[in-house]
Design a protein around this motif. Structure first.
Motif, PDB file in Angstrom:
ATOM      1  N   MET A  26      57.839  48.618  49.244  1.00 11.96           N
ATOM      2  CA  MET A  26      56.938  49.758  49.851  1.00 11.96           C
ATOM      3  C   MET A  26      56.003  50.061  48.903  1.00 11.96           C
ATOM      4  SD  MET A  26      57.967  53.504  50.880  1.00 11.96           S
ATOM      5  CE  MET A  26      59.012  53.163  52.564  1.00 11.96           C
ATOM      6  N   LEU A  27      56.468  50.121  47.473  1.00  9.60           N
ATOM      7  CA  LEU A  27      55.439  50.368  46.593  1.00  9.60           C
ATOM      8  C   LEU A  27      54.532  49.562  46.631  1.00  9.60           C
ATOM      9  CD1 LEU A  27      54.611  52.079  43.971  1.00  9.60           C
ATOM     10  CD2 LEU A  27      55.837  50.566  42.620  1.00  9.60           C
ATOM     11  N   ASP A  32      48.819  47.531  47.358  1.00  5.21           N
ATOM     12  CA  ASP A  32      47.947  46.483  47.584  1.00  5.21           C
ATOM     13  C   ASP A  32      46.508  46.676  48.595  1.00  5.21           C
ATOM     14  OD1 ASP A  32      49.202  44.908  46.251  1.00  5.21           O
ATOM     15  OD2 ASP A  32      50.231  43.812  47.750  1.00  5.21           O
ATOM     16  N   PRO A  33      46.569  47.638  49.750  1.00  5.54           N
ATOM     17  CA  PRO A  33      45.331  48.065  50.324  1.00  5.54           C
ATOM     18  C   PRO A  33      44.329  48.437  49.120  1.00  5.54           C
ATOM     19  CG  PRO A  33      47.214  48.677  51.541  1.00  5.54           C
ATOM     20  CD  PRO A  33      47.615  48.252  50.160  1.00  5.54           C
ATOM     21  N   SER A  34      44.668  49.585  48.576  1.00  5.29           N
ATOM     22  CA  SER A  34      43.747  50.089  47.562  1.00  5.29           C
ATOM     23  C   SER A  34      43.424  49.156  46.521  1.00  5.29           C
ATOM     24  CB  SER A  34      44.136  51.536  46.891  1.00  5.29           C
ATOM     25  OG  SER A  34      44.587  52.315  47.889  1.00  5.29           O
ATOM     26  N   SER A  35      44.262  48.307  46.242  1.00  3.47           N
ATOM     27  CA  SER A  35      43.814  47.228  45.086  1.00  3.47           C
ATOM     28  C   SER A  35      42.810  46.373  45.726  1.00  3.47           C
ATOM     29  CB  SER A  35      45.062  46.428  44.595  1.00  3.47           C
ATOM     30  OG  SER A  35      45.829  47.570  44.086  1.00  3.47           O
ATOM     31  N   LEU A  47      41.955  40.044  46.550  1.00  2.00           N
ATOM     32  CA  LEU A  47      42.772  40.408  45.505  1.00  2.00           C
ATOM     33  C   LEU A  47      43.710  39.205  45.019  1.00  2.00           C
ATOM     34  CD1 LEU A  47      44.767  42.802  44.547  1.00  2.00           C
ATOM     35  CD2 LEU A  47      46.006  42.383  46.645  1.00  2.00           C
ATOM     36  N   SER A  48      43.944  37.904  45.766  1.00  2.00           N
ATOM     37  CA  SER A  48      44.491  36.975  45.169  1.00  2.00           C
ATOM     38  C   SER A  48      43.677  36.022  44.218  1.00  2.00           C
ATOM     39  CB  SER A  48      45.055  35.791  46.408  1.00  2.00           C
ATOM     40  OG  SER A  48      44.078  35.626  47.111  1.00  2.00           O
ATOM     41  N   ASP A  49      42.353  36.256  44.480  1.00  2.00           N
ATOM     42  CA  ASP A  49      41.396  35.343  43.721  1.00  2.00           C
ATOM     43  C   ASP A  49      41.137  36.073  42.471  1.00  2.00           C
ATOM     44  OD1 ASP A  49      41.171  33.482  45.709  1.00  2.00           O
ATOM     45  OD2 ASP A  49      39.054  34.026  46.167  1.00  2.00           O
ATOM     46  N   GLY A  50      41.267  37.428  42.451  1.00  2.00           N
ATOM     47  CA  GLY A  50      41.009  38.325  41.183  1.00  2.00           C
ATOM     48  C   GLY A  50      42.442  38.128  40.329  1.00  2.00           C
ATOM     49  N   ASN A 126      46.837  50.487  37.376  1.00  2.80           N
ATOM     50  CA  ASN A 126      48.126  50.791  36.788  1.00  2.80           C
ATOM     51  C   ASN A 126      48.221  52.222  36.593  1.00  2.80           C
ATOM     52  OD1 ASN A 126      50.169  48.385  35.845  1.00  2.80           O
ATOM     53  ND2 ASN A 126      48.148  47.627  36.284  1.00  2.80           N
ATOM     54  N   ARG A 127      47.095  52.782  35.899  1.00  2.00           N
ATOM     55  CA  ARG A 127      46.925  54.152  35.502  1.00  2.00           C
ATOM     56  C   ARG A 127      47.363  54.987  36.794  1.00  2.00           C
ATOM     57  NH1 ARG A 127      42.633  53.288  31.213  1.00  2.00           N
ATOM     58  NH2 ARG A 127      43.729  53.366  29.476  1.00  2.00           N
ATOM     59  N   GLU A 128      46.529  54.534  37.832  1.00  2.00           N
ATOM     60  CA  GLU A 128      46.861  55.363  39.093  1.00  2.00           C
ATOM     61  C   GLU A 128      47.971  55.193  39.737  1.00  2.00           C
ATOM     62  OE1 GLU A 128      42.132  54.654  40.393  1.00  2.00           O
ATOM     63  OE2 GLU A 128      43.602  53.659  41.565  1.00  2.00           O
TER      64      GLU A 128
END
Length: 155
Positions: A26-27, A32-35, A47-50, A126-128
């Motif tokens: 769930m986390l 993931d959508p925000s990332s 996301l995967s390329d990054g 990570n901070r968020e």
């Protein structure tokens, strides 16, 4: 449906929404959508390329097999991401001296710049995501994750 039991009975026998794997998943789904959006907006990468770019920058030189293992992707996903990064001029791909059939991946100068931007993004995310934890809690959580990973590598 299982009822909530005391830790003395079985600390793992919990309702689904309290199970550890369920909550970890769930986390990930919540973050993931925000990332993904942030990666596209701030680095121009998926996301995967990054994640692959940061992995290459952190552990270069890497084979595609090592990239897959370190970025938690299957080999075909890692291969596609590596090829996309090569096509964008962010990663170089050379023949492996150790394995004539393999390739070695490394960042290009442009890749280093984009990797620095992606690293700043990961730091911010990570901070968020974990900012509600104190320094002591972060250290404890990190140690527990290390322990869980080590336990499951051997499993």
């Amino acid at each position: 449906m299982t009822t909530l039991r005391t830790a003395a009975q079985d600390p793992f026998d919990l309702p689904l929404d309290r199970m550890f794997t369920y909550r970890l998943h769930m986390l990930g789904k919540l973050s993931d959508p925000s990332s993904q959006h942030a990666y596209v907006q701030e680095t121009g990468l998926s996301l995967s390329d990054g994640r692959c770019l940061i992995t290459i920058g952190s552990f270069e030189p890497l084979s595609v097999k090592d990239l897959a293992r370190r970025s938690n992707l299957n080999k075909s996903q890692a291969s596609r991401a590596a090829q996309a990064l090569v096509e964008q001029g962010l990663v170089s791909k050379t023949e492996s001296v150790a394995d004539g059939r393999g390739v070695v991946l490394a960042l290009t100068p442009a890749g280093r710049e984009r990797c620095a931007a992606a690293h700043a993004l990961v730091l911010r995310r990570n901070r968020e995501i974990f900012g509600c934890l104190s320094t002591a809690e972060l250290e404890q959580f990190s140690a527990l994750l290390d322990r869980l990973i080590a336990h499951n590598v051997r499993a």
